[in-house]
Design a protein around this motif. Structure first.
Motif, PDB file in Angstrom:
ATOM      1  N   PRO A  50     -13.763  -3.293  -4.895  1.00 28.41           N
ATOM      2  CA  PRO A  50     -13.727  -4.188  -6.074  1.00 28.41           C
ATOM      3  C   PRO A  50     -12.537  -5.045  -6.066  1.00 28.41           C
ATOM      4  O   PRO A  50     -11.184  -4.410  -5.368  1.00 28.41           O
ATOM      5  CB  PRO A  50     -13.652  -3.271  -7.138  1.00 28.41           C
ATOM      6  CG  PRO A  50     -14.538  -1.996  -6.563  1.00 28.41           C
ATOM      7  CD  PRO A  50     -14.107  -2.285  -4.959  1.00 28.41           C
ATOM      8  N   GLN A  51     -12.301  -6.390  -6.429  1.00 28.78           N
ATOM      9  CA  GLN A  51     -10.923  -7.093  -6.465  1.00 28.78           C
ATOM     10  C   GLN A  51     -10.141  -6.618  -7.585  1.00 28.78           C
ATOM     11  O   GLN A  51     -10.771  -6.414  -8.860  1.00 28.78           O
ATOM     12  CB  GLN A  51     -11.459  -8.321  -6.402  1.00 28.78           C
ATOM     13  CG  GLN A  51     -12.230  -8.704  -5.118  1.00 28.78           C
ATOM     14  CD  GLN A  51     -11.520  -8.862  -3.806  1.00 28.78           C
ATOM     15  OE1 GLN A  51     -10.469  -9.136  -3.699  1.00 28.78           O
ATOM     16  NE2 GLN A  51     -12.045  -8.011  -3.048  1.00 28.78           N
ATOM     17  N   PRO A  52      -8.886  -6.478  -7.376  1.00 28.49           N
ATOM     18  CA  PRO A  52      -8.033  -6.169  -8.482  1.00 28.49           C
ATOM     19  C   PRO A  52      -7.698  -7.447  -9.574  1.00 28.49           C
ATOM     20  O   PRO A  52      -7.964  -8.598  -8.936  1.00 28.49           O
ATOM     21  CB  PRO A  52      -6.737  -5.762  -7.786  1.00 28.49           C
ATOM     22  CG  PRO A  52      -6.720  -6.385  -6.376  1.00 28.49           C
ATOM     23  CD  PRO A  52      -8.118  -6.601  -6.187  1.00 28.49           C
ATOM     24  N   ALA A  53      -7.641  -6.995 -10.782  1.00 30.41           N
ATOM     25  CA  ALA A  53      -7.348  -8.259 -11.540  1.00 30.41           C
ATOM     26  C   ALA A  53      -5.891  -8.739 -11.420  1.00 30.41           C
ATOM     27  O   ALA A  53      -5.046  -8.092 -10.755  1.00 30.41           O
ATOM     28  CB  ALA A  53      -7.350  -7.585 -13.169  1.00 30.41           C
ATOM     29  N   ALA A  54      -5.777  -9.941 -11.662  1.00 31.86           N
ATOM     30  CA  ALA A  54      -4.503 -10.697 -11.769  1.00 31.86           C
ATOM     31  C   ALA A  54      -3.566 -10.040 -12.663  1.00 31.86           C
ATOM     32  O   ALA A  54      -3.839  -9.920 -13.759  1.00 31.86           O
ATOM     33  CB  ALA A  54      -4.722 -12.151 -11.878  1.00 31.86           C
TER      34      ALA A  54
ATOM     35  N   MET B 215       4.485  -1.983  -7.324  1.00 33.45           N
ATOM     36  CA  MET B 215       4.078  -1.492  -5.796  1.00 33.45           C
ATOM     37  C   MET B 215       3.860  -2.510  -4.672  1.00 33.45           C
ATOM     38  O   MET B 215       3.166  -3.646  -5.109  1.00 33.45           O
ATOM     39  CB  MET B 215       2.582  -0.584  -6.270  1.00 33.45           C
ATOM     40  CG  MET B 215       2.797   0.130  -7.620  1.00 33.45           C
ATOM     41  SD  MET B 215       4.019   1.514  -7.411  1.00 33.45           S
ATOM     42  CE  MET B 215       3.291   2.724  -6.321  1.00 33.45           C
ATOM     43  N   VAL B 216       4.581  -2.024  -3.667  1.00 29.36           N
ATOM     44  CA  VAL B 216       4.530  -3.158  -2.737  1.00 29.36           C
ATOM     45  C   VAL B 216       3.925  -2.359  -1.430  1.00 29.36           C
ATOM     46  O   VAL B 216       4.204  -1.333  -1.060  1.00 29.36           O
ATOM     47  CB  VAL B 216       6.025  -3.509  -2.416  1.00 29.36           C
ATOM     48  CG1 VAL B 216       5.886  -4.722  -1.223  1.00 29.36           C
ATOM     49  CG2 VAL B 216       6.519  -3.909  -3.774  1.00 29.36           C
TER      50      VAL B 216
ATOM     51  N   GLY C 211       5.500 -11.591   3.149  1.00 34.34           N
ATOM     52  CA  GLY C 211       4.223 -11.050   3.708  1.00 34.34           C
ATOM     53  C   GLY C 211       3.782  -9.949   3.104  1.00 34.34           C
ATOM     54  O   GLY C 211       2.481  -9.731   3.333  1.00 34.34           O
ATOM     55  N   SER C 212       4.565  -9.219   2.317  1.00 34.24           N
ATOM     56  CA  SER C 212       3.904  -7.983   1.469  1.00 34.24           C
ATOM     57  C   SER C 212       3.229  -8.454   0.196  1.00 34.24           C
ATOM     58  O   SER C 212       3.538  -9.556  -0.261  1.00 34.24           O
ATOM     59  CB  SER C 212       4.970  -7.039   1.175  1.00 34.24           C
ATOM     60  OG  SER C 212       5.895  -6.587   2.428  1.00 34.24           O
ATOM     61  N   PHE C 213       2.332  -7.637  -0.003  1.00 31.46           N
ATOM     62  CA  PHE C 213       1.537  -7.884  -1.439  1.00 31.46           C
ATOM     63  C   PHE C 213       1.813  -6.957  -2.425  1.00 31.46           C
ATOM     64  O   PHE C 213       2.479  -5.723  -2.249  1.00 31.46           O
ATOM     65  CB  PHE C 213       0.104  -7.823  -1.083  1.00 31.46           C
ATOM     66  CG  PHE C 213      -0.517  -8.622  -0.039  1.00 31.46           C
ATOM     67  CD1 PHE C 213      -0.656  -9.783  -0.448  1.00 31.46           C
ATOM     68  CD2 PHE C 213      -0.672  -8.217   1.214  1.00 31.46           C
ATOM     69  CE1 PHE C 213      -1.245 -11.004   0.531  1.00 31.46           C
ATOM     70  CE2 PHE C 213      -0.924  -9.452   2.074  1.00 31.46           C
ATOM     71  CZ  PHE C 213      -1.275 -10.835   1.689  1.00 31.46           C
TER      72      PHE C 213
ATOM     73  N   ALA D 296      -0.502  -0.179 -12.631  1.00 31.74           N
ATOM     74  CA  ALA D 296      -1.760  -0.086 -13.076  1.00 31.74           C
ATOM     75  C   ALA D 296      -2.915  -0.433 -12.013  1.00 31.74           C
ATOM     76  O   ALA D 296      -4.082  -0.817 -12.266  1.00 31.74           O
ATOM     77  CB  ALA D 296      -2.158  -0.850 -14.254  1.00 31.74           C
ATOM     78  N   GLY D 297      -2.510  -1.173 -10.857  1.00 34.04           N
ATOM     79  CA  GLY D 297      -3.404  -1.514  -9.690  1.00 34.04           C
ATOM     80  C   GLY D 297      -3.571  -2.956  -9.880  1.00 34.04           C
ATOM     81  O   GLY D 297      -4.434  -3.503  -9.075  1.00 34.04           O
TER      82      GLY D 297
END
Length: 280
Positions: free
Chosen positions: A69-73, A86-87, A129-131, A136-137
């Motif tokens: 499942p793709q996380p919401a923006a 969170m990184v 380059g980190s996301f 809450a994800g």
């Protein structure tokens, strides 16, 4: 998702194995990451690159498998409020996210990205380059460098760039044979220019020879001002072979409009053949 970079030059020459690259899967068949040029060439040779922006380093890579499942923006209601985010860590670290405290998110303009990004002030340790995710994800975006400080490219901008890169027709990179550097106060006073970049070299075999000279100040490109060297670098990085580039050039106080036809850029030297020096 971890992208194998074993085909990169360091590994191919018998050196230490290149650690995998951390990428974010956005579809079942696509993931995004920031990728060094050397590794980009290896992936392109394997037909894994679906799109690439040479100005930002953003690359869209073909992957296999099924995405979850793709996380919401995530969009902050109060960017100026301190918070935890969170990184993702480095590829050598465990896959778990780590918390990072940021004092605020400052919306700033960037020559690289089409809309505002969030600069992160203070001592926050964020690696390009980190996301980044909310607690809450939700997906906040990707970390880049902006003016020597970390910044976050929001999710909406990232996804819009992915669409642009995937739909873009593959065209060889272009070059007009001009090198430039920041406009200093002394050069500005001598030329009558108030903004732009000053030409430091013109390729004697390039399309600009005879029309642009060392000491000229380039004030605009295709009708857009050139307020910083970063704007010049980004425009040249995205130039395509066969593209016409209109320049506003000031020489001895006089502003001229010239048009150059970009030629195919010369391929970069192999890493083993380069000393990192250019002689003039």
């Amino acid at each position: 998702v971890a992208l194998d970079r074993s085909a990169a030059p360091a590994a191919a020459e018998g050196g230490a194995r290149t650690p995998p690259l951390r990428a974010l899967r956005i579809r079942d068949d696509l993931a995004i990451a920031l990728l060094p040029t050397a590794h980009l060439r290896a992936m392109a040779a394997a037909d894994r690159v679906a799109g690439h922006d040479p100005a930002s380093g953003l690359v869209v890579v073909r992957v296999v498998g099924t995405a979850g499942p793709q996380p919401a923006a995530w969009v902050p209601r109060r960017p100026d409020r301190p918070r935890f985010l969170m990184v993702t860590g480095t590829p050598a670290e465990p896959s778990a996210l780590r918390p990072v405290f940021v004092t605020s998110l400052e919306p700033v303009e960037s020559a690289v990205w089409p809309d505002l990004i969030w600069r992160v002030p203070g001592p926050a340790v964020l690696v390009a380059g980190s996301f980044v995710f909310s607690t809450a994800g939700e997906l906040a975006g990707m970390v880049v460098e902006h003016g020597g400080r970390p910044a976050i490219v929001p999710t909406a901008i990232l996804l819009a760039e992915v669409e642009r890169l995937v739909e873009r027709t593959s065209v060889p990179a272009g070059d007009v044979g001009i090198h430039a550097q920041p406009l200093t106060p002394d050069v500005a006073a001598a030329t009558g220019a108030s903004a732009g970049v000053v030409v430091t070299w013109v390729n004697p075999a390039g399309p600009a020879v005879g029309t642009v000279a060392v000491g000229d100040v380039i004030e605009s490109m295709s009708g857009q001002p050139v307020p910083t060297p970063e704007h010049w670098r980004v425009r040249l990085a995205r130039l395509e072979a066969g593209e016409r580039l209109a320049l506003g050039v000031r020489r001895r106080g006089q502003l001229r409009e010239i048009e150059l036809l970009a030629r195919a850029a010369a391929p970069p030297l192999p890493p083993r053949a380069a000393l990192g020096l250019q002689l003039r």
